[in-house]
Scaffold this motif. Sequence first.
Motif, PDB file in Angstrom:
ATOM      1  N   LEU A  61       0.828  -1.197   0.000  1.00  0.00           N
ATOM      2  CA  LEU A  61       0.000   0.000   0.000  1.00  0.00           C
ATOM      3  C   LEU A  61       0.866   1.253   0.000  1.00  0.00           C
ATOM      4  N   GLY A  62       1.926   1.256   0.786  1.00  0.00           N
ATOM      5  CA  GLY A  62       2.816   2.414   0.827  1.00  0.00           C
ATOM      6  C   GLY A  62       3.487   2.678  -0.510  1.00  0.00           C
ATOM      7  N   VAL A  63       3.952   1.613  -1.165  1.00  0.00           N
ATOM      8  CA  VAL A  63       4.618   1.770  -2.465  1.00  0.00           C
ATOM      9  C   VAL A  63       3.633   2.274  -3.520  1.00  0.00           C
ATOM     10  N   SER A  64       2.446   1.693  -3.559  1.00  0.00           N
ATOM     11  CA  SER A  64       1.450   2.106  -4.553  1.00  0.00           C
ATOM     12  C   SER A  64       1.006   3.542  -4.329  1.00  0.00           C
ATOM     13  N   ALA A  65       0.805   3.912  -3.070  1.00  0.00           N
ATOM     14  CA  ALA A  65       0.384   5.276  -2.770  1.00  0.00           C
ATOM     15  C   ALA A  65       1.447   6.287  -3.171  1.00  0.00           C
ATOM     16  N   ALA A  66       2.719   5.963  -2.922  1.00  0.00           N
ATOM     17  CA  ALA A  66       3.805   6.880  -3.289  1.00  0.00           C
ATOM     18  C   ALA A  66       3.894   7.056  -4.797  1.00  0.00           C
ATOM     19  N   ALA A  67       3.767   5.960  -5.545  1.00  0.00           N
ATOM     20  CA  ALA A  67       3.858   6.030  -7.000  1.00  0.00           C
ATOM     21  C   ALA A  67       2.686   6.820  -7.588  1.00  0.00           C
ATOM     22  N   PHE A  68       1.484   6.566  -7.064  1.00  0.00           N
ATOM     23  CA  PHE A  68       0.315   7.268  -7.585  1.00  0.00           C
ATOM     24  C   PHE A  68       0.352   8.741  -7.188  1.00  0.00           C
ATOM     25  N   GLN A  69       0.868   9.031  -6.008  1.00  0.00           N
ATOM     26  CA  GLN A  69       0.994  10.411  -5.572  1.00  0.00           C
ATOM     27  C   GLN A  69       1.903  11.202  -6.520  1.00  0.00           C
ATOM     28  N   ALA A  70       3.034  10.603  -6.885  1.00  0.00           N
ATOM     29  CA  ALA A  70       3.957  11.282  -7.799  1.00  0.00           C
ATOM     30  C   ALA A  70       3.305  11.508  -9.164  1.00  0.00           C
ATOM     31  N   TRP A  71       2.520  10.531  -9.611  1.00  0.00           N
ATOM     32  CA  TRP A  71       1.869  10.654 -10.923  1.00  0.00           C
ATOM     33  C   TRP A  71       0.804  11.743 -10.907  1.00  0.00           C
ATOM     34  N   ILE A  72      -0.062  11.730  -9.893  1.00  0.00           N
ATOM     35  CA  ILE A  72      -1.103  12.750  -9.792  1.00  0.00           C
ATOM     36  C   ILE A  72      -0.472  14.141  -9.698  1.00  0.00           C
ATOM     37  N   ALA A  73       0.593  14.275  -8.909  1.00  0.00           N
ATOM     38  CA  ALA A  73       1.238  15.567  -8.731  1.00  0.00           C
ATOM     39  C   ALA A  73       1.788  16.117 -10.045  1.00  0.00           C
ATOM     40  N   SER A  74       2.112  15.234 -10.983  1.00  0.00           N
ATOM     41  CA  SER A  74       2.685  15.666 -12.268  1.00  0.00           C
ATOM     42  C   SER A  74       1.633  16.142 -13.261  1.00  0.00           C
ATOM     43  N   LEU A  75       0.350  15.900 -12.994  1.00  0.00           N
ATOM     44  CA  LEU A  75      -0.700  16.220 -13.956  1.00  0.00           C
ATOM     45  C   LEU A  75      -1.062  17.697 -13.912  1.00  0.00           C
ATOM     46  N   PRO A  76      -1.425  18.272 -15.053  1.00  0.00           N
ATOM     47  CA  PRO A  76      -1.827  19.682 -15.072  1.00  0.00           C
ATOM     48  C   PRO A  76      -3.250  19.879 -14.560  1.00  0.00           C
ATOM     49  N   VAL A  77      -3.521  21.085 -14.120  1.00  0.00           N
ATOM     50  CA  VAL A  77      -4.887  21.506 -13.800  1.00  0.00           C
ATOM     51  C   VAL A  77      -5.414  22.189 -15.061  1.00  0.00           C
ATOM     52  N   THR A  78      -6.417  21.592 -15.698  1.00  0.00           N
ATOM     53  CA  THR A  78      -6.818  22.012 -17.043  1.00  0.00           C
ATOM     54  C   THR A  78      -7.997  22.970 -17.090  1.00  0.00           C
ATOM     55  N   GLY A  79      -8.889  22.907 -16.111  1.00  0.00           N
ATOM     56  CA  GLY A  79     -10.124  23.670 -16.200  1.00  0.00           C
ATOM     57  C   GLY A  79     -11.153  23.031 -17.109  1.00  0.00           C
ATOM     58  N   ARG A  80     -10.972  21.750 -17.425  1.00  0.00           N
ATOM     59  CA  ARG A  80     -11.900  21.087 -18.337  1.00  0.00           C
ATOM     60  C   ARG A  80     -13.279  20.911 -17.704  1.00  0.00           C
ATOM     61  N   ARG A  81     -14.301  21.247 -18.478  1.00  0.00           N
ATOM     62  CA  ARG A  81     -15.680  20.935 -18.083  1.00  0.00           C
ATOM     63  C   ARG A  81     -16.052  19.635 -18.773  1.00  0.00           C
ATOM     64  N   THR A  82     -16.365  18.621 -17.997  1.00  0.00           N
ATOM     65  CA  THR A  82     -16.542  17.276 -18.544  1.00  0.00           C
ATOM     66  C   THR A  82     -17.984  17.002 -18.949  1.00  0.00           C
ATOM     67  N   SER A  83     -18.148  15.905 -19.688  1.00  0.00           N
ATOM     68  CA  SER A  83     -19.464  15.373 -20.063  1.00  0.00           C
ATOM     69  C   SER A  83     -20.299  16.376 -20.861  1.00  0.00           C
ATOM     70  N   VAL A  84     -19.655  16.998 -21.847  1.00  0.00           N
ATOM     71  CA  VAL A  84     -20.367  17.940 -22.703  1.00  0.00           C
ATOM     72  C   VAL A  84     -20.223  17.516 -24.166  1.00  0.00           C
TER      73      VAL A  84
END
Length: 261
Positions: free
Chosen positions: A101-124
């Motif tokens: 759990l610790g390893v998976s959480a660390a890897a996913f945390q790094a991945w999420i942190a690398s993603l941009p904040v887009t302002g996308r409005r979804t489902s349109v």
Amino acid sequence: MRRAAWAIIGLAASGLAMGQEGSLHASASGEVRQPGSAVYPSGARLSQVALAAKVNPDAYLPGAAWLRPSLKEVQLRLKTGVVFELGVIRMAAISDGHEALGVSAAAFQAWIASLPVTGRRTSVVLDPDQLEVSPPDNWPIKEGDALFYPRRPAGIRIVGAVEKPCSVPLEALQDARRYLAACPSSKAADPDMVFVIQPDGTVFPQNIALWNRDPARVLAPGAWIYVPFNRKAIATSTDGRFNEDAAAFISTQLLDTAGAP
């Protein structure tokens, strides 16, 4: 005469100001023949931007994105919360000796942190032809809005509580859970469900265990499968909505295509 002249100048300046206040800027990019920003009248709608952009015939309309600057603040808070909770999950896992759990959480945390904040409005809907004939889908635009039309991708992506993120080829009419065989889950994964995120950003929880299995859900090109973290294992470290929040943030991401803003 002088007073009358100044009155005329004042009226002209007032009219110019009103004209500026009555307009807004919006842009389009990606698979369009007229990319860039343009001026539209106040009250303009999505169809006007989409038609002016001259979307290419091979643009992938299901993955098109409407980006609104005012949505970035709430999405930044969502991202920050997910990253923070992953840190809490990781520290609690280390303290309790739950290495996977610790390893998976660390890897996913790094991945999420690398993603941009887009302002996308979804489902349109962003198909120019459909927007013209469907007033409920033809939303008004605001200053700074942008449309992005990607190319059609070839596969789907699997992220979350997996041994490593995967990109796998799309198979026609295959149920979402069948893809998991090509992307092994980690020991930190929830065994009972996944989240399917279609290219337009719509999120669908899907139960996959034998005891609770939902009907098959077919993925479109460019979809995501988010493999959630085991709800019981993270229950004391999160607010109870961690997996839903993670899926919601992933849904704001654009397809990885040249030309994305």
